[in-house]
Design a protein around this motif. Structure first.
Motif, PDB file in Angstrom:
ATOM      1  N   LYS A 112      52.247  28.390  30.862  1.00  0.00           N
ATOM      2  CA  LYS A 112      53.585  28.055  31.339  1.00  0.00           C
ATOM      3  C   LYS A 112      53.633  26.607  31.838  1.00  0.00           C
ATOM      4  O   LYS A 112      54.586  25.878  31.546  1.00  0.00           O
ATOM      5  CB  LYS A 112      53.986  29.022  32.459  1.00  0.00           C
ATOM      6  CG  LYS A 112      55.396  28.841  32.965  1.00  0.00           C
ATOM      7  CD  LYS A 112      55.718  29.882  34.015  1.00  0.00           C
ATOM      8  CE  LYS A 112      57.097  29.685  34.574  1.00  0.00           C
ATOM      9  NZ  LYS A 112      57.421  30.678  35.602  1.00  0.00           N
ATOM     10  N   ASP A 114      51.642  24.177  30.906  1.00  0.00           N
ATOM     11  CA  ASP A 114      51.436  23.288  29.758  1.00  0.00           C
ATOM     12  C   ASP A 114      52.703  23.094  28.943  1.00  0.00           C
ATOM     13  O   ASP A 114      52.871  22.065  28.277  1.00  0.00           O
ATOM     14  CB  ASP A 114      50.318  23.822  28.861  1.00  0.00           C
ATOM     15  CG  ASP A 114      48.951  23.717  29.518  1.00  0.00           C
ATOM     16  OD1 ASP A 114      48.840  23.052  30.569  1.00  0.00           O
ATOM     17  OD2 ASP A 114      48.006  24.326  28.975  1.00  0.00           O
ATOM     18  N   THR A 115      53.606  24.067  28.944  1.00  0.00           N
ATOM     19  CA  THR A 115      54.820  23.966  28.139  1.00  0.00           C
ATOM     20  C   THR A 115      55.943  23.225  28.873  1.00  0.00           C
ATOM     21  O   THR A 115      56.972  22.967  28.289  1.00  0.00           O
ATOM     22  CB  THR A 115      55.316  25.348  27.712  1.00  0.00           C
ATOM     23  OG1 THR A 115      55.554  26.159  28.849  1.00  0.00           O
ATOM     24  CG2 THR A 115      54.325  26.005  26.769  1.00  0.00           C
ATOM     25  N   LYS A 116      55.731  22.911  30.143  1.00  0.00           N
ATOM     26  CA  LYS A 116      56.780  22.180  30.898  1.00  0.00           C
ATOM     27  C   LYS A 116      56.793  20.724  30.543  1.00  0.00           C
ATOM     28  O   LYS A 116      55.941  20.051  30.202  1.00  0.00           O
ATOM     29  CB  LYS A 116      56.558  22.335  32.402  1.00  0.00           C
ATOM     30  CG  LYS A 116      56.990  23.681  32.905  1.00  0.00           C
ATOM     31  CD  LYS A 116      56.884  23.716  34.418  1.00  0.00           C
ATOM     32  CE  LYS A 116      57.308  25.069  34.939  1.00  0.00           C
ATOM     33  NZ  LYS A 116      57.222  25.151  36.367  1.00  0.00           N
TER      34      LYS A 116
END
Length: 116
Positions: A112, A114-116
């Motif tokens: 989560k 890393d996807t921000k």
């Protein structure tokens, strides 16, 4: 991975098989109050004595109960060590799955972030 010796695994299998039946679980619950004669144990169950005796045989064969005959009266008592063995196995499984779920949670949180 926790490995059991084949003999220990066989005993554990027998205990869980015995615990899988509601009549046998009820017998064990009753025996927690102390030793009981077969005739008194059987009164609580709506079945023929030979059928009930088969349940007692299963419990005795796996080591959850022991019987003693005095005259014409056979009395059964609980042997808690086999229950402790099953409880220890379940605790080990619980700990293993809690670790795995914690690892999954950490991974998902990292994903989560890393996807921000």
């Amino acid at each position: 991975m926790v490995r059991h010796m084949p003999n220990q695994q066989m005993h554990l299998d027998r205990v869980f098989r015995a615990l899988g039946n509601p009549t046998r679980r009820a017998v064990l619950s009753r025996l927690t109050a102390g030793p009981v004669a077969v005739s008194e144990l059987a009164r609580a169950f709506d079945m023929a004595l030979p059928s009930f005796a088969q349940h007692l045989d299963v419990l005795e064969q796996c080591g959850l109960v022991r019987s003693r005959k005095a005259g014409r009266v056979r009395t059964y008592r609980l042997v808690p060590q086999r229950l402790r063995t099953a409880e220890q196995w379940m605790a080990q499984q619980r700990a293993l799955w809690e670790r795995r779920l914690d690892q999954l949670d950490t991974y998902l949180l990292q994903l989560k972030e890393d996807t921000k």
